[in-house]
Design an enzyme around this catalytic site. Structure first.
Site, PDB file in Angstrom:
ATOM      1  N   CYS A   1       9.568  32.080  56.355  1.00  0.00           N
ATOM      2  CA  CYS A   1       9.601  30.960  55.420  1.00  0.00           C
ATOM      3  C   CYS A   1      11.049  30.489  55.246  1.00  0.00           C
ATOM      4  O   CYS A   1      11.945  31.301  55.024  1.00  0.00           O
ATOM      5  CB  CYS A   1       9.015  31.373  54.074  1.00  0.00           C
ATOM      6  SG  CYS A   1       8.967  30.052  52.845  1.00  0.00           S
TER       7      CYS A   1
ATOM      8  N   CYS B   1      11.889  33.148  48.976  1.00  0.00           N
ATOM      9  CA  CYS B   1      10.615  33.726  49.393  1.00  0.00           C
ATOM     10  C   CYS B   1      10.829  34.867  50.389  1.00  0.00           C
ATOM     11  O   CYS B   1      10.467  36.007  50.125  1.00  0.00           O
ATOM     12  CB  CYS B   1       9.718  32.655  50.003  1.00  0.00           C
ATOM     13  SG  CYS B   1       8.117  33.291  50.566  1.00  0.00           S
TER      14      CYS B   1
ATOM     15  N   ASP C   1       3.713  12.316  76.228  1.00  0.00           N
ATOM     16  CA  ASP C   1       4.769  13.014  76.959  1.00  0.00           C
ATOM     17  C   ASP C   1       5.707  13.800  76.043  1.00  0.00           C
ATOM     18  O   ASP C   1       6.627  14.447  76.518  1.00  0.00           O
ATOM     19  CB  ASP C   1       5.565  12.040  77.827  1.00  0.00           C
ATOM     20  CG  ASP C   1       6.259  10.966  77.004  1.00  0.00           C
ATOM     21  OD1 ASP C   1       5.855  10.753  75.855  1.00  0.00           O
ATOM     22  OD2 ASP C   1       7.201  10.339  77.522  1.00  0.00           O
ATOM     23  N   GLU C   2       5.492  13.767  74.748  1.00  0.00           N
ATOM     24  CA  GLU C   2       6.278  14.532  73.779  1.00  0.00           C
ATOM     25  C   GLU C   2       5.559  15.851  73.466  1.00  0.00           C
ATOM     26  O   GLU C   2       4.340  15.939  73.588  1.00  0.00           O
ATOM     27  CB  GLU C   2       6.461  13.741  72.486  1.00  0.00           C
ATOM     28  CG  GLU C   2       7.229  12.455  72.644  1.00  0.00           C
ATOM     29  CD  GLU C   2       8.700  12.683  72.932  1.00  0.00           C
ATOM     30  OE1 GLU C   2       9.252  13.690  72.450  1.00  0.00           O
ATOM     31  OE2 GLU C   2       9.275  11.874  73.659  1.00  0.00           O
TER      32      GLU C   2
ATOM     33  N   CYS D   1       3.470  28.747  54.328  1.00  0.00           N
ATOM     34  CA  CYS D   1       3.762  30.139  53.986  1.00  0.00           C
ATOM     35  C   CYS D   1       2.550  30.781  53.307  1.00  0.00           C
ATOM     36  O   CYS D   1       1.918  30.175  52.446  1.00  0.00           O
ATOM     37  CB  CYS D   1       4.982  30.194  53.071  1.00  0.00           C
ATOM     38  SG  CYS D   1       5.439  31.864  52.563  1.00  0.00           S
TER      39      CYS D   1
END
Length: 72
Positions: free
Chosen positions: A32, A37, A53-54, A62
């Site tokens: 986290c 935390c 294409d990405e 969390c």
């Protein structure tokens, strides 16, 4: 002379699935980013939010403090 009209707002769906988007998702080891935390487990899911294409974007939540973040 004029007349004022109030238009109704368009209802927009939540792109990421709304409140139920975190139901039945997998867990992984991911720390986290909140310093207070320090938990090392998180729920995650992946979505293709850009062009094909990405790389996929991974969304995390969390398991301890419910902080949400994403990684490319």
């Amino acid at each position: 002379m004029f007349e004022r009209k109030y238009l109704a707002s368009k209802q927009v769906d939540d792109v990421l699935g709304g409140a139920g988007s975190w139901d039945n998702v997998d867990q992984t080891t991911a720390q986290c980013p909140r310093e207070v935390c320090g938990n090392d487990r998180a729920y995650f899911f992946q979505l293709q939010i850009r062009s094909a294409d990405e790389p996929m974007t991974t969304f995390y939540k969390c398991t301890k403090c419910a902080h949400q973040w994403r990684e490319n």
